[in-house]
Motif scaffolding. Structure first.
Motif, PDB file in Angstrom:
ATOM      1  N   UNK A 220       0.832  -1.212   0.000  1.00 42.15           N
ATOM      2  CA  UNK A 220       0.000   0.000   0.000  1.00 42.15           C
ATOM      3  C   UNK A 220       0.865   1.260   0.000  1.00 42.15           C
ATOM      4  N   UNK A 221       1.897   1.297   0.823  1.00 39.30           N
ATOM      5  CA  UNK A 221       2.787   2.465   0.891  1.00 39.30           C
ATOM      6  C   UNK A 221       3.482   2.661  -0.447  1.00 39.30           C
ATOM      7  N   UNK A 222       3.956   1.577  -1.060  1.00 43.35           N
ATOM      8  CA  UNK A 222       4.634   1.685  -2.353  1.00 43.35           C
ATOM      9  C   UNK A 222       3.675   2.212  -3.416  1.00 43.35           C
ATOM     10  N   UNK A 223       2.417   1.759  -3.401  1.00 37.81           N
ATOM     11  CA  UNK A 223       1.436   2.234  -4.383  1.00 37.81           C
ATOM     12  C   UNK A 223       1.141   3.713  -4.168  1.00 37.81           C
ATOM     13  N   UNK A 224       1.032   4.134  -2.901  1.00 38.27           N
ATOM     14  CA  UNK A 224       0.794   5.552  -2.608  1.00 38.27           C
ATOM     15  C   UNK A 224       1.957   6.417  -3.086  1.00 38.27           C
ATOM     16  N   UNK A 225       3.171   5.947  -2.838  1.00 36.30           N
ATOM     17  CA  UNK A 225       4.346   6.717  -3.257  1.00 36.30           C
ATOM     18  C   UNK A 225       4.468   6.773  -4.773  1.00 36.30           C
ATOM     19  N   UNK A 226       4.065   5.712  -5.456  1.00 37.19           N
ATOM     20  CA  UNK A 226       4.177   5.675  -6.922  1.00 37.19           C
ATOM     21  C   UNK A 226       3.294   6.732  -7.558  1.00 37.19           C
TER      22      UNK A 226
END
Length: 169
Positions: free
Chosen positions: A128-134
């Protein structure tokens, strides 16, 4: 050291096979029952038989020794299953920690084989964090590097970024 019970039962077949005379000193009741079933099947002189209750078994003549062998096998499997169920019930009542260790042993062994691959995977939170940062990245500024091939400029067909100059096709 186990002591031999004084009132040991003598098992005699009901007209089939031979009596079970030699019982090992440390044999439990279930062991004796299994030995007796093996002796009875051996006395029947059959090597193979259909599974109890199967269509093949139902088609056998009731006088066929394979009928009795299959019945003995089913009874022995049932006895072992019930003995294991009673053992686990007793363990659950008298030593819940040992019971839990035993019933989860297979799952724990399987989880141990998966440990490395599971540890290498990202958790749902990490994903989830990686998707938000992307989605919130700042645009990347393209820069050509000396000695490297030209860079195609995204969204502008035929345009390239070359170190020190911009070239077009």
């Amino acid at each position: 050291m186990t002591t031999r019970p004084q009132n040991r039962l003598r098992l005699v077949t009901a007209g089939r096979g031979r009596p079970l005379r030699a019982i090992p000193e440390d044999a439990m009741a279930g062991d004796v029952t299994a030995l007796r079933a093996e002796i009875q099947v051996t006395a029947l002189g059959v090597d193979t038989w259909p599974a109890y209750g199967s269509p093949e078994w139902l088609q056998l003549n009731p006088q066929d020794p394979r009928t009795y062998a299959a019945t003995l096998e089913a009874a022995e499997l049932h006895r072992r299953t019930e003995a294991e169920r009673h053992r686990l019930d007793w363990l659950m009542d008298n030593d819940p920690e040992a019971w839990w260790r035993e019933i989860t042993a297979d799952a724990n062994a399987h989880a141990a084989t998966l440990g490395r691959s599971l540890a290498a995977r990202r958790t749902a939170e990490e994903l989830r964090v990686a998707a938000d940062r992307a989605g919130n990245r700042t645009p990347h500024t393209l820069r050509a590097t000396q000695g490297w091939p030209p860079i195609r400029i995204p969204g502008q067909p035929g345009r390239y970024l070359v170190f020190g100059q911009e070239a077009t096709e």
